[in-house]
Design a protein around this motif. Structure first.
Motif, PDB file in Angstrom:
ATOM      1  N   GLY A   6      34.084  13.965   4.720  1.00  0.00           N
ATOM      2  CA  GLY A   6      33.914  13.811   3.288  1.00  0.00           C
ATOM      3  C   GLY A   6      34.360  12.501   2.689  1.00  0.00           C
ATOM      4  O   GLY A   6      34.331  12.343   1.461  1.00  0.00           O
ATOM      5  N   VAL A   7      34.789  11.560   3.518  1.00  0.00           N
ATOM      6  CA  VAL A   7      35.142  10.241   2.987  1.00  0.00           C
ATOM      7  C   VAL A   7      33.909   9.587   2.372  1.00  0.00           C
ATOM      8  O   VAL A   7      33.984   8.906   1.346  1.00  0.00           O
ATOM      9  N   LEU A   8      32.768   9.794   3.010  1.00  0.00           N
ATOM     10  CA  LEU A   8      31.473   9.363   2.475  1.00  0.00           C
ATOM     11  C   LEU A   8      30.708  10.633   2.120  1.00  0.00           C
ATOM     12  O   LEU A   8      30.226  11.336   2.998  1.00  0.00           O
ATOM     13  N   ALA A   9      30.630  10.943   0.850  1.00  0.00           N
ATOM     14  CA  ALA A   9      30.086  12.226   0.403  1.00  0.00           C
ATOM     15  C   ALA A   9      28.565  12.223   0.357  1.00  0.00           C
ATOM     16  O   ALA A   9      27.939  11.164   0.208  1.00  0.00           O
ATOM     17  N   PRO A  10      27.947  13.401   0.494  1.00  0.00           N
ATOM     18  CA  PRO A  10      26.493  13.495   0.379  1.00  0.00           C
ATOM     19  C   PRO A  10      25.995  12.897  -0.941  1.00  0.00           C
ATOM     20  O   PRO A  10      26.598  13.103  -1.996  1.00  0.00           O
ATOM     21  N   GLY A  11      24.909  12.129  -0.858  1.00  0.00           N
ATOM     22  CA  GLY A  11      24.332  11.517  -2.047  1.00  0.00           C
ATOM     23  C   GLY A  11      24.869  10.143  -2.367  1.00  0.00           C
ATOM     24  O   GLY A  11      24.280   9.422  -3.174  1.00  0.00           O
ATOM     25  N   THR A  12      25.978   9.757  -1.738  1.00  0.00           N
ATOM     26  CA  THR A  12      26.518   8.422  -1.967  1.00  0.00           C
ATOM     27  C   THR A  12      25.925   7.440  -0.969  1.00  0.00           C
ATOM     28  O   THR A  12      25.354   7.831   0.049  1.00  0.00           O
ATOM     29  N   ALA A  13      26.065   6.162  -1.266  1.00  0.00           N
ATOM     30  CA  ALA A  13      25.526   5.120  -0.388  1.00  0.00           C
ATOM     31  C   ALA A  13      26.615   4.623   0.559  1.00  0.00           C
ATOM     32  O   ALA A  13      27.809   4.614   0.213  1.00  0.00           O
ATOM     33  N   LEU A  14      26.194   4.234   1.753  1.00  0.00           N
ATOM     34  CA  LEU A  14      27.145   3.582   2.658  1.00  0.00           C
ATOM     35  C   LEU A  14      27.580   2.256   2.040  1.00  0.00           C
ATOM     36  O   LEU A  14      26.847   1.655   1.255  1.00  0.00           O
ATOM     37  N   PRO A  15      28.759   1.780   2.393  1.00  0.00           N
ATOM     38  CA  PRO A  15      29.185   0.459   1.904  1.00  0.00           C
ATOM     39  C   PRO A  15      28.188  -0.619   2.336  1.00  0.00           C
ATOM     40  O   PRO A  15      27.463  -0.441   3.327  1.00  0.00           O
ATOM     41  N   PRO A  16      28.133  -1.745   1.631  1.00  0.00           N
ATOM     42  CA  PRO A  16      27.226  -2.828   2.019  1.00  0.00           C
ATOM     43  C   PRO A  16      27.497  -3.308   3.439  1.00  0.00           C
ATOM     44  O   PRO A  16      28.609  -3.161   3.959  1.00  0.00           O
ATOM     45  N   GLU A  17      26.463  -3.881   4.052  1.00  0.00           N
ATOM     46  CA  GLU A  17      26.598  -4.366   5.431  1.00  0.00           C
ATOM     47  C   GLU A  17      27.781  -5.305   5.589  1.00  0.00           C
ATOM     48  O   GLU A  17      28.528  -5.220   6.568  1.00  0.00           O
ATOM     49  N   ALA A  18      27.950  -6.213   4.636  1.00  0.00           N
ATOM     50  CA  ALA A  18      29.035  -7.190   4.744  1.00  0.00           C
ATOM     51  C   ALA A  18      30.391  -6.496   4.788  1.00  0.00           C
ATOM     52  O   ALA A  18      31.285  -6.900   5.552  1.00  0.00           O
ATOM     53  N   ASP A  19      30.552  -5.444   3.983  1.00  0.00           N
ATOM     54  CA  ASP A  19      31.825  -4.712   3.982  1.00  0.00           C
ATOM     55  C   ASP A  19      32.041  -3.997   5.314  1.00  0.00           C
ATOM     56  O   ASP A  19      33.163  -3.951   5.836  1.00  0.00           O
ATOM     57  N   LEU A  20      30.967  -3.402   5.866  1.00  0.00           N
ATOM     58  CA  LEU A  20      31.088  -2.711   7.155  1.00  0.00           C
ATOM     59  C   LEU A  20      31.381  -3.699   8.270  1.00  0.00           C
ATOM     60  O   LEU A  20      32.159  -3.402   9.186  1.00  0.00           O
ATOM     61  N   CYS A  21      30.766  -4.877   8.197  1.00  0.00           N
ATOM     62  CA  CYS A  21      31.049  -5.909   9.206  1.00  0.00           C
ATOM     63  C   CYS A  21      32.523  -6.283   9.184  1.00  0.00           C
ATOM     64  O   CYS A  21      33.161  -6.426  10.237  1.00  0.00           O
ATOM     65  N   ALA A  22      33.066  -6.442   7.972  1.00  0.00           N
ATOM     66  CA  ALA A  22      34.483  -6.801   7.850  1.00  0.00           C
ATOM     67  C   ALA A  22      35.374  -5.661   8.303  1.00  0.00           C
ATOM     68  O   ALA A  22      36.405  -5.877   8.955  1.00  0.00           O
ATOM     69  N   GLU A  23      34.981  -4.432   7.982  1.00  0.00           N
ATOM     70  CA  GLU A  23      35.800  -3.267   8.343  1.00  0.00           C
ATOM     71  C   GLU A  23      35.891  -3.078   9.848  1.00  0.00           C
ATOM     72  O   GLU A  23      36.966  -2.807  10.391  1.00  0.00           O
ATOM     73  N   PHE A  24      34.751  -3.236  10.533  1.00  0.00           N
ATOM     74  CA  PHE A  24      34.720  -2.977  11.974  1.00  0.00           C
ATOM     75  C   PHE A  24      34.850  -4.240  12.816  1.00  0.00           C
ATOM     76  O   PHE A  24      35.016  -4.154  14.031  1.00  0.00           O
ATOM     77  N   GLY A  25      34.746  -5.401  12.188  1.00  0.00           N
ATOM     78  CA  GLY A  25      34.852  -6.648  12.932  1.00  0.00           C
ATOM     79  C   GLY A  25      33.691  -6.877  13.871  1.00  0.00           C
ATOM     80  O   GLY A  25      33.881  -7.375  14.999  1.00  0.00           O
ATOM     81  N   VAL A  26      32.488  -6.508  13.429  1.00  0.00           N
ATOM     82  CA  VAL A  26      31.295  -6.681  14.264  1.00  0.00           C
ATOM     83  C   VAL A  26      30.209  -7.391  13.460  1.00  0.00           C
ATOM     84  O   VAL A  26      30.330  -7.593  12.248  1.00  0.00           O
TER      85      VAL A  26
END
Length: 253
Positions: A41-61
């Motif tokens: 539930g951290v990412l709830a149904p109907g919400t959008a995933l974080p932007p690609e740039a944020d995910l890149c920074a979060e995972f370091g990929v």
């Protein structure tokens, strides 16, 4: 005048083989974490995933790893990629609950045991049906394999891990005897994932193991006697009673 043979034609060079891509460990980590975030539930149904740039920074990929990982999560039914709207988290009813990563995460976060209740219900229905089929289709070899696992359980009453392993094999031999390949594959898949949760398999003690052995003997006897109704009833009673004995009574602490 001496004539010389024309030079042999040089064979055309074969095009270089395309390098095979190696499995991306980083991508696997991203997929598992995104699935886990959605399931808990951290990412709830109907919400959008974080932007690609944020995910890149979060995972370091790289963006490439993120894009490929999101595609995999979409294949599992947890997100929907929509042009102009980004990547939306889907309703849980759309999730592929038989997918290994999704199933493992759902079981891990099943706070009130409701999903495990559903899993046991499905397993009961399938295994009872397969026990009945085994009673009609079993061969002498099937009987020998089932009896061998029952004997292994009896010989392992001093060792809970060995008893548990023989218990799993006993059920698998009955499913094999049913000749229902799809039912066997489904049960083995969901059961294997569920058994990673302590809340599902509980703890063995000698009293529990002896009662379990008696229940398995009743199933084996009904199959050997060729009685499908008795085999189904014994299997249904065993799985249901066993779950009721070990089912947690409250949410995980």
């Amino acid at each position: 005048m001496t004539q010389h043979a024309p030079p042999a034609a040089t064979p055309a060079a074969e095009p270089p083989r395309r390098r095979r891509a190696r499995p991306a460990k980083l991508g696997t980590t991203v997929v598992e974490q995104l699935v886990d975030d959605i399931v808990r539930g951290v990412l709830a149904p109907g919400t959008a995933l974080p932007p690609e740039a944020d995910l890149c920074a979060e995972f370091g990929v790289s963006r490439t790893v993120i894009r490929e990982s999101v595609k995999v999560v979409q294949e599992k039914g947890l997100v929907r990629i929509e042009h102009g709207r980004g990547t939306q988290v889907t309703d849980p009813r759309q999730w592929n609950l038989l997918d290994d990563v999704v199933l493992t995460s759902v079981i891990a976060h099943d706070e009130n045991v409701t999903f495990l209740d559903e899993l046991v219900s499905v397993r009961t229905a399938l295994e009872a049906d397969m026990a009945a089929a085994a009673a009609l289709a079993h061969t002498a070899d099937d009987d020998a394999r089932i009896a061998a696992e029952l004997g292994a359980m009896r010989a392992s009453l001093h060792s809970a891990p060995d008893f548990g392993a023989a218990d799993v094999r006993f059920h698998d031999m009955i499913m094999a005897a049913s000749r229902n390949r799809l039912g066997r594959a489904i049960v083995n898949s969901i059961h294997d994932k569920a058994r990673t949760s302590m809340r599902y398999h509980g703890e063995y003690n000698e009293a529990v193991m002896r009662r379990t052995l008696d229940e398995h003997r009743a199933i084996s006897d009904a199959i050997a006697a060729g009685d499908p109704d008795a085999a189904a009833a014994a299997m249904r009673r065993h799985i249901t009673d066993s779950w009721n004995r070990r089912r947690p009574t409250g949410p995980a602490s």
